[in-house]
Design a protein around this motif. Structure first.
Motif, short mmCIF file in Angstrom:
data_model
loop_
_atom_site.label_atom_id
_atom_site.label_comp_id
_atom_site.label_asym_id
_atom_site.label_seq_id
_atom_site.Cartn_x
_atom_site.Cartn_y
_atom_site.Cartn_z
N ALA A 132 71.51 1.78 49.32
CA ALA A 132 70.17 2.14 48.81
C ALA A 132 69.31 0.89 48.66
O ALA A 132 68.12 0.88 49.00
CB ALA A 132 70.31 2.87 47.48
N GLY A 148 65.91 9.32 47.62
CA GLY A 148 65.76 7.96 48.15
C GLY A 148 64.72 7.16 47.38
O GLY A 148 64.68 7.21 46.15
N HIS A 170 64.66 3.26 43.72
CA HIS A 170 65.40 4.05 44.69
C HIS A 170 66.45 4.85 43.92
O HIS A 170 67.31 4.28 43.25
CB HIS A 170 66.08 3.11 45.69
CG HIS A 170 66.56 3.79 46.94
ND1 HIS A 170 67.49 4.81 46.92
CD2 HIS A 170 66.24 3.58 48.24
CE1 HIS A 170 67.72 5.20 48.17
NE2 HIS A 170 66.97 4.47 49.00
N GLY A 214 68.91 6.35 44.93
CA GLY A 214 70.26 6.11 45.44
C GLY A 214 71.00 5.00 44.71
O GLY A 214 72.23 4.92 44.78
#
Ligand code: HAM
Length: 437
Positions: free
Chosen positions: A248, A283, A167, A169
């Motif tokens: 995240a 993402g 991810h 994030g």
């Protein structure tokens, strides 16, 4: 063209010809991928191979930008051959498709161009089957793209594969909270993608990150494994001081819970420090892999900010691109053969000049009943035509001779069994479809 007296007609480096046998395999994967698009409700779109350079370059990232086939066209425009589909789709969603109801599900397949260094599985012209899901920020959307990826691999018959998931994030969350500018973040992500970990840590340090940030980053690069929820727990512990990184991790947990509980059974490798070359991801990111290859078969992820960059409304989106070339290569390595039923292949051989018309007429009739049929056109004798038919793996030969024809009949020869009999023309298709007797 002429070097040492001999013309050298070859393709450009990194470009390939696909002869029928190989083209068939490429198209097989494409057909399975397109059928999957239909089953999941993705409508096909076709976009141009050549686009404005700026559209293709936006947020694609340094690595792809440097490898684009870019040139100035005869109208003085700066253009490039597409290195991927996602930018063209974002352009469409921001313009012509801006008022379409969400979620929007789009499929496309075709050739892409990157001036990559050619090696096994890496070419300068290659093919993707690409799926984009636009308009949903929910984990359901991420789960669908993962499910679809799993579904394709399963349908193609792979036995041994896994999906690597991360991810963006997590890393960006930490770096942003440390006040590291996006440009530096991009550089760090690129280095991580290329596995130049020490350099990535150096740039992080030099960009003004705190000691504890560098330590956390280092730890993240080691946080990986197949016990999904355990790895996520550890990751969360490492990033606990960074609010958006924690979010995240939570997001990833939700996506994976949903995917797994709904019955998707792929082996998952979670990597907290996973980065992909493309710059637009915001993402979940992932790649599907097989043990026979160091490079991925497919790659994808969420890009919630790209469409607004093209002047569209802020629109969450994600997608995946399946590398058709690599899927074909991996199928060969895992000895997975396409599930295509054996097809009849008929050669119609007129015994004399005056029977050519009849042979053509019969070939039309057979094709109308969906039987592939060809007419002998080299003026060969019947016996030569039959041995040629053998070489071409023809399943049936139809010999059109004057005597049989007078009674509206022809000779039907089963090439495998090397047996033949006289059949009524009106029953010809039926007899061929009846299979070996
Ligand atoms: P990508 O990871 O750059 O992602 O490419 C996806 C797949 O395309 C790779 O996994 C590989 O199978 C194939 N591929 C890429 N470069 C080459 C090459 N030089 N030779 C052969 N195959 C290659 C993208 O392209 C993103 N647009 C994916 C995406 C869609 N993300 C969101 N939506």
């Amino acid at each position: 063209l002429v070097g040492d007296g001999m013309p050298q007609f070859r393709t450009l480096r990194g470009m390939r010809d696909f002869l029928p046998k190989d083209a068939k395999k490429m198209r097989y994967v494409e057909v399975v991928a397109r059928d999957l698009a239909r089953l999941y409700g993705y409508g096909e779109i076709i976009t141009p191979v050549v686009e404005h350079y700026d559209i293709l370059a936006a947020k694609s990232g340094e690595e792809i930008r440097e490898r684009m086939y870019a040139f100035t066209d005869m109208g003085g425009r700066r253009v490039a051959l597409r290195p991927e589909f996602t930018a063209s789709i974002a352009r469409l969603v921001a313009t012509k498709m801006r008022h379409e109801p969400k979620p929007m599900k789009l499929f496309c397949a075709g050739s892409l161009y990157r001036y990559d260094e050619p090696q096994h599985g890496r070419f300068r012209e290659f093919w993707q089957a690409n799926y984009e899901l636009i308009g949903s920020s929910k984990p359901e959307a991420d789960a669908e793209i993962l499910t679809l990826t799993y579904d394709l691999i399963e349908r193609l018959g792979f036995r041994n594969y896994w999906v690597k998931i991360g991810h963006v994030g997590i890393l960006r969350g930490i770096l942003a909270q440390e006040g590291i500018a996006e440009e530096q973040q991009n550089m760090i992500m690129q280095l991580l993608d290329k596995k130049r970990l020490d350099e990535a840590l150096t740039v992080t340090r030099e960009s003004g990150a705190s000691q504890s940030c560098v330590a956390a980053l280092k730890k993240l690069l080691e946080t990986r494994g197949k016990d999904v929820f355990q790895v996520l727990k550890e990751t969360k512990r490492v990033v606990e001081d960074y609010e958006s990184a924690v979010a995240a991790v939570e997001n990833l947990r939700e996506i994976l819970e949903l995917t797994r509980e709904s019955g998707v059974k792929f082996e998952t490798l979670i990597e907290a420090g996973f980065a992909r070359g493309l710059e637009y991801y915001t993402g979940m990111i992932f790649e599907s892999c097989v043990p026979e290859f160091e490079i991925a078969l497919a790659g994808g992820g969420r890009y919630d900010k790209l469409i607004e960059l093209f002047g569209g409304e802020p629109t969450p989106a994600l997608g995946v691109a399946q590398g058709i070339d690599r899927l074909v290569l991996a199928m060969k390595k895992q000895k997975v053969s396409p599930k295509v039923p054996e097809e009849n292949k008929v050669m119609i051989i007129p015994v004399g000049e005056e029977l050519k018309t009849k042979a053509f007429e019969l070939s039309l009739k057979l094709r109308n009943t969906k039987i592939p049929a060809e007419v002998e056109m080299m003026g060969r004798t019947v016996s030569k035509a039959l041995s040629d038919a053998d070489r071409r793996r023809v399943t049936h030969a139809v010999i059109v001779g004057p005597e049989e024809l007078r009674e509206e009949r022809v000779v039907l020869r089963d090439m495998k069994k090397r047996k033949q009999r006289v059949v009524e023309i009106q029953n010809l298709s039926k007899e061929i479809l009846r299979g070996p007797n």
